[in-house]
Scaffold this active site. Structure first.
Site, PDB file in Angstrom:
ATOM      1  N   GLU A 200     -14.569   4.810  -0.079  1.00 46.32           N
ATOM      2  CA  GLU A 200     -13.585   5.265   0.607  1.00 46.32           C
ATOM      3  C   GLU A 200     -12.897   6.227  -0.319  1.00 46.32           C
ATOM      4  O   GLU A 200     -13.034   6.321  -1.461  1.00 46.32           O
ATOM      5  CB  GLU A 200     -12.826   4.198   1.055  1.00 46.32           C
ATOM      6  CG  GLU A 200     -12.057   3.413   0.121  1.00 46.32           C
ATOM      7  CD  GLU A 200     -11.323   1.971   0.824  1.00 46.32           C
ATOM      8  OE1 GLU A 200     -11.602   1.575   1.895  1.00 46.32           O
ATOM      9  OE2 GLU A 200     -10.454   1.496  -0.126  1.00 46.32           O
ATOM     10  N   LYS A 201     -11.743   7.110   0.243  1.00 47.86           N
ATOM     11  CA  LYS A 201     -10.917   7.878  -0.373  1.00 47.86           C
ATOM     12  C   LYS A 201     -10.427   6.889  -1.461  1.00 47.86           C
ATOM     13  O   LYS A 201      -9.581   6.199  -1.023  1.00 47.86           O
ATOM     14  CB  LYS A 201     -10.025   8.624   0.744  1.00 47.86           C
ATOM     15  CG  LYS A 201      -9.087   9.552   0.065  1.00 47.86           C
ATOM     16  CD  LYS A 201      -9.487  10.878  -0.376  1.00 47.86           C
ATOM     17  CE  LYS A 201      -8.527  11.728  -1.055  1.00 47.86           C
ATOM     18  NZ  LYS A 201      -9.298  12.914  -1.773  1.00 47.86           N
ATOM     19  N   TYR A 202     -10.166   7.653  -2.633  1.00 52.01           N
ATOM     20  CA  TYR A 202      -9.225   6.776  -3.611  1.00 52.01           C
ATOM     21  C   TYR A 202      -7.919   7.503  -3.545  1.00 52.01           C
ATOM     22  O   TYR A 202      -7.636   8.741  -3.904  1.00 52.01           O
ATOM     23  CB  TYR A 202      -9.938   7.055  -5.087  1.00 52.01           C
ATOM     24  CG  TYR A 202      -8.974   6.512  -5.933  1.00 52.01           C
ATOM     25  CD1 TYR A 202      -9.167   4.992  -6.306  1.00 52.01           C
ATOM     26  CD2 TYR A 202      -8.420   7.203  -7.149  1.00 52.01           C
ATOM     27  CE1 TYR A 202      -8.448   4.411  -7.288  1.00 52.01           C
ATOM     28  CE2 TYR A 202      -7.537   6.585  -8.088  1.00 52.01           C
ATOM     29  CZ  TYR A 202      -7.714   5.293  -8.295  1.00 52.01           C
ATOM     30  OH  TYR A 202      -6.856   4.575  -9.281  1.00 52.01           O
ATOM     31  N   ILE A 203      -6.915   6.582  -3.451  1.00 55.36           N
ATOM     32  CA  ILE A 203      -5.382   7.107  -3.567  1.00 55.36           C
ATOM     33  C   ILE A 203      -4.883   6.881  -4.967  1.00 55.36           C
ATOM     34  O   ILE A 203      -4.810   5.658  -5.375  1.00 55.36           O
ATOM     35  CB  ILE A 203      -4.530   6.323  -2.451  1.00 55.36           C
ATOM     36  CG1 ILE A 203      -5.154   6.215  -1.097  1.00 55.36           C
ATOM     37  CG2 ILE A 203      -3.041   6.851  -2.376  1.00 55.36           C
ATOM     38  CD1 ILE A 203      -4.168   5.491  -0.196  1.00 55.36           C
ATOM     39  N   HIS A 208       0.483  -1.682  -3.249  1.00 56.02           N
ATOM     40  CA  HIS A 208      -0.436  -2.603  -2.329  1.00 56.02           C
ATOM     41  C   HIS A 208       0.476  -3.640  -1.628  1.00 56.02           C
ATOM     42  O   HIS A 208       1.383  -4.155  -2.136  1.00 56.02           O
ATOM     43  CB  HIS A 208      -1.192  -3.708  -3.501  1.00 56.02           C
ATOM     44  CG  HIS A 208      -1.783  -4.724  -2.795  1.00 56.02           C
ATOM     45  ND1 HIS A 208      -3.178  -4.759  -2.981  1.00 56.02           N
ATOM     46  CD2 HIS A 208      -1.412  -5.855  -2.055  1.00 56.02           C
ATOM     47  CE1 HIS A 208      -3.651  -5.981  -2.204  1.00 56.02           C
ATOM     48  NE2 HIS A 208      -2.761  -6.346  -1.664  1.00 56.02           N
ATOM     49  N   LYS A 237      -3.357  -9.226  -9.052  1.00 56.69           N
ATOM     50  CA  LYS A 237      -2.205  -9.410  -8.696  1.00 56.69           C
ATOM     51  C   LYS A 237      -1.312 -10.155 -10.062  1.00 56.69           C
ATOM     52  O   LYS A 237      -1.912 -11.368 -10.279  1.00 56.69           O
ATOM     53  CB  LYS A 237      -1.833 -10.013  -7.627  1.00 56.69           C
ATOM     54  CG  LYS A 237      -2.357  -8.906  -6.457  1.00 56.69           C
ATOM     55  CD  LYS A 237      -2.262  -9.803  -5.184  1.00 56.69           C
ATOM     56  CE  LYS A 237      -3.054  -9.062  -4.177  1.00 56.69           C
ATOM     57  NZ  LYS A 237      -3.689  -9.757  -2.944  1.00 56.69           N
ATOM     58  N   GLU A 275      -4.535  -6.646   4.257  1.00 62.32           N
ATOM     59  CA  GLU A 275      -4.112  -5.864   2.822  1.00 62.32           C
ATOM     60  C   GLU A 275      -4.263  -4.452   3.014  1.00 62.32           C
ATOM     61  O   GLU A 275      -5.223  -3.864   3.719  1.00 62.32           O
ATOM     62  CB  GLU A 275      -5.043  -6.059   1.673  1.00 62.32           C
ATOM     63  CG  GLU A 275      -5.003  -7.565   1.104  1.00 62.32           C
ATOM     64  CD  GLU A 275      -5.598  -7.816  -0.281  1.00 62.32           C
ATOM     65  OE1 GLU A 275      -5.168  -8.833  -0.862  1.00 62.32           O
ATOM     66  OE2 GLU A 275      -6.618  -7.292  -0.628  1.00 62.32           O
ATOM     67  N   GLU A 288      -8.953  -4.300   3.419  1.00 61.18           N
ATOM     68  CA  GLU A 288      -9.554  -5.550   3.729  1.00 61.18           C
ATOM     69  C   GLU A 288      -8.731  -6.716   4.277  1.00 61.18           C
ATOM     70  O   GLU A 288      -7.364  -6.692   4.247  1.00 61.18           O
ATOM     71  CB  GLU A 288     -10.185  -6.022   2.335  1.00 61.18           C
ATOM     72  CG  GLU A 288      -9.343  -6.436   1.236  1.00 61.18           C
ATOM     73  CD  GLU A 288      -9.979  -7.580   0.235  1.00 61.18           C
ATOM     74  OE1 GLU A 288     -11.147  -7.800   0.622  1.00 61.18           O
ATOM     75  OE2 GLU A 288      -9.434  -7.356  -0.860  1.00 61.18           O
ATOM     76  N   ARG A 292      -7.974 -16.439   4.555  1.00 65.81           N
ATOM     77  CA  ARG A 292      -7.902 -17.908   3.695  1.00 65.81           C
ATOM     78  C   ARG A 292      -6.192 -17.899   3.431  1.00 65.81           C
ATOM     79  O   ARG A 292      -5.643 -16.675   3.387  1.00 65.81           O
ATOM     80  CB  ARG A 292      -8.547 -18.037   2.357  1.00 65.81           C
ATOM     81  CG  ARG A 292      -8.246 -16.657   1.382  1.00 65.81           C
ATOM     82  CD  ARG A 292      -8.791 -16.876   0.269  1.00 65.81           C
ATOM     83  NE  ARG A 292      -9.147 -15.608  -0.572  1.00 65.81           N
ATOM     84  CZ  ARG A 292      -8.131 -14.886  -1.179  1.00 65.81           C
ATOM     85  NH1 ARG A 292      -6.786 -15.131  -1.175  1.00 65.81           N
ATOM     86  NH2 ARG A 292      -8.396 -13.698  -1.788  1.00 65.81           N
TER      87      ARG A 292
END
Ligand code: ADP
Length: 458
Positions: A200-203, A208, A237, A275, A288, A292
């Site tokens: 996918e494109k990287y930002i 987040h 994180k 996310e 994603e 859970r």
């Protein structure tokens, strides 16, 4: 309601689940490895069974051992916590076959969401914004290169079965792609059962931001607002907060309603987290879904007043969402969580060993989730998280002051911990201003290395 629940986990989350069960009058069964005989979850549960040697694959990941423990103790349900078997569709399936309720989403949902390429597809079909990228896992480097050229560099290669910040490669130039593609596939095959890789494109420098979801078994879903988790080291994180300093009430409400629709469409049940990455134009893109309970769930509990783990138990037992969530949810105040890892606060090298003395902070707005105690030996076999310190205040400023005060009053001697690291971040002007993204810690480390020089401007 369930009469007895087995907790297929250890550490603070096992203790957290036991607490929720006790609040509901449910009996609990702990399972433990030989390295965890002296662990707090073993002491707090009504019954406890040893399920194998220290290494996770021989104990906490050993499906036959966990299921046998559940059968011997005759439990109605299993709570998997996070990590270990929490997102293992095969395990959820064995629970179903054995007539034991798995506390989480349905097997099919776990399976779909465990494949990040498939989750992207589902999210898109449900009308959520995703980053430009591959529709299906990529077969060859040539295919990846042609897609990357269409999208534009930089791009990020990700393992479809990846997690925990592993299995990703950032590709900045076309010439790097073939080598990184093969590395990513190899790492995926070794670490995550499947060698599937997507792109996918990287930002550059995103934030987040993730949204908490709860769904019942009757088709209803509620989105409870967001958490900001941009303070990361190597995509892991370390500090989270709720709400995000960058999300206003209008955006929050709009996103929550969109998510409720999208997740009702896929029939999502129990707790989950969607996310997203936010680019510098404040656009949010789905990356994603974690099917859970998450480590950082207490900050959402603090600002919504909803006990998420208790909700998981109620929802799994068939309770309707309306008995848990009523009316519109607006965050009350601000909450921050610092992950207290048993790690060197400068090098982040894990530090196993005996805790010789431990003093926990308290007072207004403070919560500590931990399974550690004075005299406990932190085993070297597992995740280094030993405690979560959560501060809740009327606003962000009060939450930060309370966090600073309680970090200063927290003592864990005999092992290295991240307490001094968190104290430095809480005092950092950029953090205090909410001026950060996922690369914040790289700059923070650089600034400290440049001590004496003027501050590096973002
Ligand atoms: P994992 O499942 O391993 O946690 P994620 O897909 O959730 O992986 O990504 C983890 C972190 O990696 C994100 O929080 C972000 O910091 C970074 N990341 C992932 N995708 C991108 C992207 N497209 N652009 C920039 N950073 C990304």
């Amino acid at each position: 309601m369930f009469k007895k629940v087995l907790i297929a986990n250890r550490g603070e989350i096992a203790v957290r689940v036991i607490s929720a069960c006790k609040d509901l009058g449910i009996r609990t069964v702990a399972v433990y490895s030989e390295a965890d005989r002296e662990s707090l979850h073993v002491r707090h549960a009504d019954e406890a069974l040893c399920i194998g040697p220290p290494r996770s694959k021989d104990s906490y990941l050993n499906v036959p051992a966990v299921i046998s423990a559940a059968e011997i103790t005759d439990v109605d349900a299993i709570h998997p916590g996070y990590g270990f078997l929490a997102e293992n569709a095969g395990f959820a399936d064995v629970c179903r076959e054995s007539g034991i309720r798995f506390i989480g989403p349905e097997v099919e949902t776990i399976r779909q969401m465990g494949d990040k390429a498939e989750a992207r597809k589902q999210a898109r079909a449900a009308g959520l914004p995703i980053l430009p990228g591959s529709e299906e896992p990529l077969e060859t480097a040539r295919e990846a290169l042609s897609l990357a050229k269409d999208i534009g560099f930089p791009v990020i290669l990700k393992a479809a079965g990846g997690g925990g910040g592993r299995g990703m490669r950032i590709v900045r130039e076309p010439s790097e792609l073939p080598e990184l593609f093969h590395q990513a596939r190899h790492e995926a095959a070794v670490s995550f059962q499947s060698s599937d890789v997507y792109l996918e494109k990287y930002i550059e420098g995103p934030r987040h931001i993730e949204f908490q979801i709860l769904g019942d078994n009757h088709g209803n879903v509620a989105a409870l607002g967001e958490r900001e988790c941009s303070i990361q080291r190597r995509h892991q994180k370390l500090i989270e907060e709720a709400p995000s300093p960058r999300i206003d009430s209008k955006t929050r409400n709009r996103m929550c309603r969109r998510l409720e629709k999208a997740f009702e469409r896929v029939g999502y049940s129990n707790a989950g987290t969607a996310e997203f990455l936010m680019d510098d134009e404040s656009e949010l893109y789905f990356i994603e879904l974690n099917a859970r309970i998450q480590v950082e769930h207490p900050i959402t509990e603090a600002v919504t007043g909803i006990d998420l783990v208790k909700s998981q138990l109620l929802l799994a037992a068939g309770e309707p969402l309306s008995s848990i969530v009523s009316g519109k949810i607006e965050p009350r105040g601000h909450a921050i969580e610092c992950r207290i890892n048993a790690e060197n606060p400068k090098t982040f090298v894990p530090s196993a060993g005996r805790i010789t003395q431990m003093l926990l902070p308290g007072g207004p707005g403070i919560r500590v989730d931990t399974a550690a105690y004075s005299g406990w030996f932190v085993p070297p076999y597992y995740d280094s998280l030993v405690a979560k310190l959560i501060a809740h205040g009327r606003d962000r400023t009060e939450a930060i002051s309370r966090m600073q005060r309680s970090l200063g009053m927290m003592l864990m001697e005999g092992i290295d911990t991240l307490i001094p690291f968190h104290e430095r971040v809480m005092a950092d002007p950029d953090f205090v201003l909410g001026n950060f993204d996922t690369h914040y810690l790289d700059r923070f480390a650089q600034r400290r290395a440049d001590a004496g020089m003027s501050r590096v401007v973002k």
